[in-house]
Write an enzyme that holds these catalytic residues in place. Structure first.
Site, PDB file in Angstrom:
ATOM      1  N   ASP A  95      79.381  62.722  31.365  1.00 54.06           N
ATOM      2  CA  ASP A  95      78.713  61.586  30.721  1.00 54.06           C
ATOM      3  C   ASP A  95      78.186  60.664  31.816  1.00 54.06           C
ATOM      4  OD1 ASP A  95      78.116  59.630  28.725  1.00 54.06           O
ATOM      5  OD2 ASP A  95      79.841  60.301  27.567  1.00 54.06           O
ATOM      6  N   ASP A 196      74.090  58.204  28.491  1.00 54.96           N
ATOM      7  CA  ASP A 196      74.450  57.106  27.593  1.00 54.96           C
ATOM      8  C   ASP A 196      73.280  56.114  27.490  1.00 54.96           C
ATOM      9  OD1 ASP A 196      76.700  55.775  26.149  1.00 54.96           O
ATOM     10  OD2 ASP A 196      76.396  54.203  27.634  1.00 54.96           O
ATOM     11  N   GLU A 254      71.106  60.289  24.837  1.00 58.35           N
ATOM     12  CA  GLU A 254      71.521  59.557  23.640  1.00 58.35           C
ATOM     13  C   GLU A 254      70.382  58.591  23.321  1.00 58.35           C
ATOM     14  OE1 GLU A 254      75.065  56.671  21.945  1.00 58.35           O
ATOM     15  OE2 GLU A 254      74.114  56.257  23.850  1.00 58.35           O
ATOM     16  N   HIS A 315      82.267  60.052  18.771  1.00 64.50           N
ATOM     17  CA  HIS A 315      83.331  59.058  18.955  1.00 64.50           C
ATOM     18  C   HIS A 315      82.888  57.649  18.544  1.00 64.50           C
ATOM     19  CE1 HIS A 315      80.831  58.752  22.506  1.00 64.50           C
ATOM     20  NE2 HIS A 315      81.284  57.531  22.646  1.00 64.50           N
ATOM     21  N   ASP A 316      81.688  57.517  17.987  1.00 65.23           N
ATOM     22  CA  ASP A 316      81.180  56.200  17.599  1.00 65.23           C
ATOM     23  C   ASP A 316      81.065  56.011  16.089  1.00 65.23           C
ATOM     24  OD1 ASP A 316      80.828  55.297  20.228  1.00 65.23           O
ATOM     25  OD2 ASP A 316      78.823  56.147  20.366  1.00 65.23           O
TER      26      ASP A 316
END
Ligand code: NOJ
Length: 502
Positions: A95, A196, A254, A315-316
């Site tokens: 990431d 990200d 993302e 995970h969000d």
């Protein structure tokens, strides 16, 4: 082009497997479970941030982009994990968090220590206006996006938490240093990066006011300062850099934009290879909405020669079974959705525990850790409920995740949902995923007509039928490959099946 049809598995490192008994997952823990992932049938893993971090946003506040936080292991542990993954034929994405750093990063410490320090120009410090912040931009976590630096009287920009100061990507030193970060991990052998906030790096230099949706939602396009044209030459340079390495290294952006044509701009032939397509996870359990989303995404990506990706969990966001209504019906819908997801053309991202049919965990407020909860004054519950560690066995309290107490409590129902409890139970959600991954269809995509309340399409000789909420349907004739429930009396609502028809 291994990535065009790959299934990626997101590992939220702190919640996957704890090897040293501190209640927090770590890299050796991940390494010890690679065999499980190979057996599940995924092609690649994406590791969420494991870098040194004071954890204001669970690792998305990075204090050093080229090291491992001691709580998660060492660089040697990372190398060993990567080597084992490659031996098993699994690719590894790390990431990259380039939009902001931690307030503890050496650059930001220098920036605060002296307004004339060159590192100050890596961030966006601006004078206030009329006794307040420079403009009305708001943070994604709530409140103003500007934080006062009392020493200098200036404000700095943070689109997320105040502990996550935004970098100024117009500063060429920032650009140059991140190329070194890319090389650091590519030289170690990673197969690529998840980027990200990939649509946010450059900010509108005029600081023009923008109207954000109020209250903010997950799916409305965030407009403040993002999606600037300078991003495209940057990603072209990154792509050239990665293409200089052997073995097809990739970037997954993302790009949180509702408008798929705008997302497609980022995956043109010489830019990023993939972008998350979060559109499907914003849809309710509604056949017409899902079909329209699939159509829109597929059309937009193929128009630029890219492949779409499909995401139902990360995970969000709350777990799919819970979003689809929760309980037995929610879990049943999520099983059917898994067959939809894994039959679509392009890349698929699974989030750890999705294959177990885990539901969102209700946590008491005093245990919540997500900055979203705190910065919204509790109005938004935050993302901890999908970040609870995943269960491997039925043994409480750590369910095989940890020999001690997990960092967030794992509920009772995680026992029967554990990997151990579901393995070899042909009716389980885990075995459904194993079998779907083994039979995943490929080939040309074509819509087929179906009654209202259904989603039906063909991938070459395989027909995927999802009965969302129509009366029971007759299955097409052919060999049944996988079904999400028993189809002895046709295909009932909230059920999907794959049939080889010719
Ligand atoms: C997206 C990440 O997925 C999320 O967890 C994080 O809070 C924000 N970016 C900010 O880094």
């Amino acid at each position: 082009m291994w990535w065009r049809n790959a299934v990626f598995y997101e590992i939220y490192v702190r919640s996957f497997a704890d090897s040293d008994g501190d209640g927090l997952g770590d890299l050796p823990g991940v390494r010890s479970r690679l065999g499980y992932l190979r057996g599940l049938g995924v092609d690649a893993i994406w590791l969420t941030p494991f870098y040194p971090s004071p954890d204001a946003d669970h690792g998305y506040d990075v204090a050093d982009h080229t090291d491992v936080d001691p709580r998660f292991g060492t660089l040697a542990d990372f190398d060993a994990l990567l080597a084992d993954a490659h031996t098993l034929g699994l690719r590894v994405l790390v990431d990259l968090v380039p939009n902001h750093t931690s307030e503890e990063h050496a650059w930001f410490r220098n920036a605060l220590s002296d307004p004339d320090h060159p590192d100050r120009r890596r961030y966006l410090f601006r004078p206030g206006r009329d006794g307040g912040p420079p403009n009305g931009w708001t943070s994604a976590f709530g409140g103003s996006a500007w934080q006062l630096d009392p020493r200098s009287g200036e404000y700095y920009l943070h689109l997320f938490a105040p502990e996550q100061p935004d970098l100024d990507w117009h500063n060429e030193t920032v650009q140059r240093d991140f190329e070194q970060v890319l090389r650091f991990w590519l030289d170690r052998g990673v197969d690529g990066f998840r980027i990200d906030v990939a649509q946010g790096l450059f900010k509108d230099q005029s600081l023009a006011e923008m109207e954000e949706p109020d209250p903010p939602t997950w799916h409305a396009d965030w407009v403040t300062a993002v999606n600037q044209p300078e991003l495209h030459p940057l990603y072209r340079r990154w792509r050239r850099l990665a293409d200089g390495y052997e073995d097809d290294r990739i970037f997954v952006g993302e790009i949180v934009l509702e408008n798929q044509e705008r997302v497609a701009d980022y995956v043109r032939a010489d830019e990023l290879q993939l972008a998350f397509n979060l559109a499907l996870l914003w849809d309710e359990w509604d056949a017409a909405a899902m079909r329209a989303t699939i159509d829109r995404s597929h059309t937009a990506m193929t128009a630029v020669g890219a492949v779409p990706t499909w995401v139902l969990e990360n995970h969000d966001v709350p777990r799919a079974a819970t979003r689809y209504g929760g309980g037995a019906e929610g879990r049943r819908r999520a099983r059917a959705a898994a067959l939809l997801l894994l039959a679509l053309p392009g890349g698929v991202f699974l989030y750890q525990g999705q294959e177990l049919g885990l539901e969102e965990v209700e946590l008491p407020d005093e245990l919540r850790q997500d900055p979203l909860f705190f910065h919204s004054g509790g109005a938004r519950k935050g993302r901890d409920g999908c970040r609870v560690p995943i269960p491997w066995t039925t043994t409480r309290p750590g369910f095989g995740f940890t020999p001690s107490e997990p960092w967030l409590p794992m509920p009772e129902e995680f026992g029967p949902r554990s990997v151990g409890a579901q393995t070899e139970d042909p009716a389980s959600t885990l075995e459904l995923h194993r079998s779907a991954l083994a039979h995943r269809p490929t080939g040309a995509f074509e819509w087929l007509d179906g009654p209202s309340g259904t989603v039906v399409f063909r991938r070459s000789d395989v027909v995927c039928v999802v009965n969302v909420d129509a009366p029971a349907l007759e299955l097409p004739s052919g060999d049944l490959l996988v079904a999400s429930e028993s189809v002895a009396d046709g295909l009932p609502p909230a059920t999907a099946a794959w049939v080889r028809t010719r």
